[in-house]
Design an enzyme around this catalytic site. Structure first.
Site, PDB file in Angstrom:
ATOM      1  N   ASN A   1     -10.767  -3.365  -5.488  1.00  0.00           N
ATOM      2  CA  ASN A   1     -10.046  -2.368  -6.297  1.00  0.00           C
ATOM      3  C   ASN A   1     -10.703  -2.086  -7.656  1.00  0.00           C
ATOM      4  O   ASN A   1     -10.376  -1.091  -8.304  1.00  0.00           O
ATOM      5  CB  ASN A   1      -8.580  -2.789  -6.537  1.00  0.00           C
ATOM      6  CG  ASN A   1      -7.695  -2.649  -5.316  1.00  0.00           C
ATOM      7  OD1 ASN A   1      -6.784  -3.431  -5.090  1.00  0.00           O
ATOM      8  ND2 ASN A   1      -7.960  -1.635  -4.503  1.00  0.00           N
TER       9      ASN A   1
ATOM     10  N   ASP B   1       0.827  -1.209   0.000  1.00  0.00           N
ATOM     11  CA  ASP B   1       0.000   0.000   0.000  1.00  0.00           C
ATOM     12  C   ASP B   1       0.865   1.263   0.000  1.00  0.00           C
ATOM     13  O   ASP B   1       1.985   1.249   0.507  1.00  0.00           O
ATOM     14  CB  ASP B   1      -0.910  -0.020   1.234  1.00  0.00           C
ATOM     15  CG  ASP B   1      -2.141   0.848   1.038  1.00  0.00           C
ATOM     16  OD1 ASP B   1      -2.323   1.381  -0.069  1.00  0.00           O
ATOM     17  OD2 ASP B   1      -2.906   0.989   2.002  1.00  0.00           O
TER      18      ASP B   1
END
Ligand code: IPE
Ligand code: MG
Length: 221
Positions: free
Chosen positions: A50, A2
Site C-alpha cells: 500500500n 477492502d
C-alpha cells in the site's frame, strides 16, 4: 477490509471519506465477534504494497490509524481486548510507532479477545523476517520444522486463522497470512467494508459453520 474507495466513489465522496467510514465499522465488528465469543480477529489494515499509493492517501491512512487508536483504545482495554501488531514498524513515523507500542503494552494482559492489526504487513516480508531471525539465531537446518517457522512469524503463539473474509468481491489473498492461512476457509463477499455489518459477519460465520474441513484427509468419520 477492502472497498473503502469504491464505497466512497459510489457516494461522490473522497477516498479518505471512505477510509474514515471503514474505521467506523471496526468497533461494530469487534463488539459483535466479542459477543459471539470469537477469541481472535485479525484486521488487514495496510499492506507492505500500500506504500505505493499516492502520498496524500498514505498520509491520510496513517493519520486514521493514529486517530482510531486514540479514539478506541480506552474502550477496547475496558472490554478486555488485547491488541497485537503484525508487520514492520520501521517505515512508520516515530510518533505513530510509539502510539502502537503503547497500545500493545497497555493491553498485553487482557484475555477476553485478541485483535491483531496487520499494518505495514506482508506475508512474504513476514517470511523474510522469520528466515533472517532463524539464521541470526544460528539454528541448524535439521532443527527447522514447520513449528519453528510458525514460532518466528509475527503471529507466534497465535492459532492459525480458521476463516479469512475478504470484502468488496476480490478473490485474492493479497499477501495476507500466506503461511498461517494454508488451511483457512475462504469467504468472499461483494459488500464493501464500510457496509459490512454484524448481519454480514453472521452470514460469513454461518457459511463457515457449513464447511467441511478435511485438512488434506478424507473427512469420512
Ligand atoms: C481498503 O480499501 C483499505 C486499504 C487498503 C487501506 P481500498 O482503498 O482498497 O478500496 P478500493 O479497493 O479502492 O475500493
Ligand atoms: Mg482495494
Amino acid at each position: 477490509m477492502d472497498g473503502n474507495g469504491r464505497w466512497a466513489k459510489e457516494r461522490g465522496l473522497s477516498r479518505q471519506a471512505g477510509h474514515r467510514a471503514g474505521t467506523e465499522n471496526i468497533r461494530r465488528i469487534i463488539n459483535y465477534l466479542g459477543e459471539r465469543g470469537v477469541p481472535y480477529l485479525t484486521l488487514y489494515a495496510f499492506s507492505t504494497e500500500n506504500w505505493v499509493r499516492p502520498r496524500p492517501e498514505v498520509r491520510a491512512l496513517m493519520q486514521l490509524v493514529a486517530r482510531v487508536i486514540k479514539r478506541e483504545i480506552k474502550e477496547l482495554h475496558e472490554r478486555g481486548v488485547r491488541l497485537v501488531h503484525l508487520g514492520r514498524l520501521d517505515n512508520v513515523a516515530p510518533s505513530l510507532r510509539r502510539q502502537v507500542l503503547d497500545a500493545i503494552d497497555l493491553t498485553k494482559g487482557n484475555t477476553e479477545m485478541t485483535v491483531a492489526v496487520a499494518f505495514d504487513y506482508g506475508g512474504r516480508a513476514e517470511l523474510v523476517d522469520a528466515v533472517r531471525r532463524i539464521i541470526a539465531d544460528g539454528l541448524s537446518p535439521d532443527k527447522v520444522d514447520e513449528e519453528t517457522i510458525s514460532s518466528y512469524l509475527y503471529t507466534a503463539g497465535m492459532p492459525d486463522p480458521d476463516l479469512v473474509i475478504r470484502t468488496a468481491g476480490e478473490m485474492r489473498l493479497s499477501n495476507f497470512l500466506i503461511w498461517q492461512a494454508a488451511y483457512a476457509e475462504y469467504y468472499s463477499t461483494p459488500t464493501y467494508w464500510p457496509d459490512f455489518g454484524s448481519e454480514n459477519m453472521e452470514e460469513a460465520l454461518r457459511a463457515y459453520a457449513g464447511r467441511e474441513r478435511r485438512f488434506g484427509g478424507l473427512g469420512l468419520d
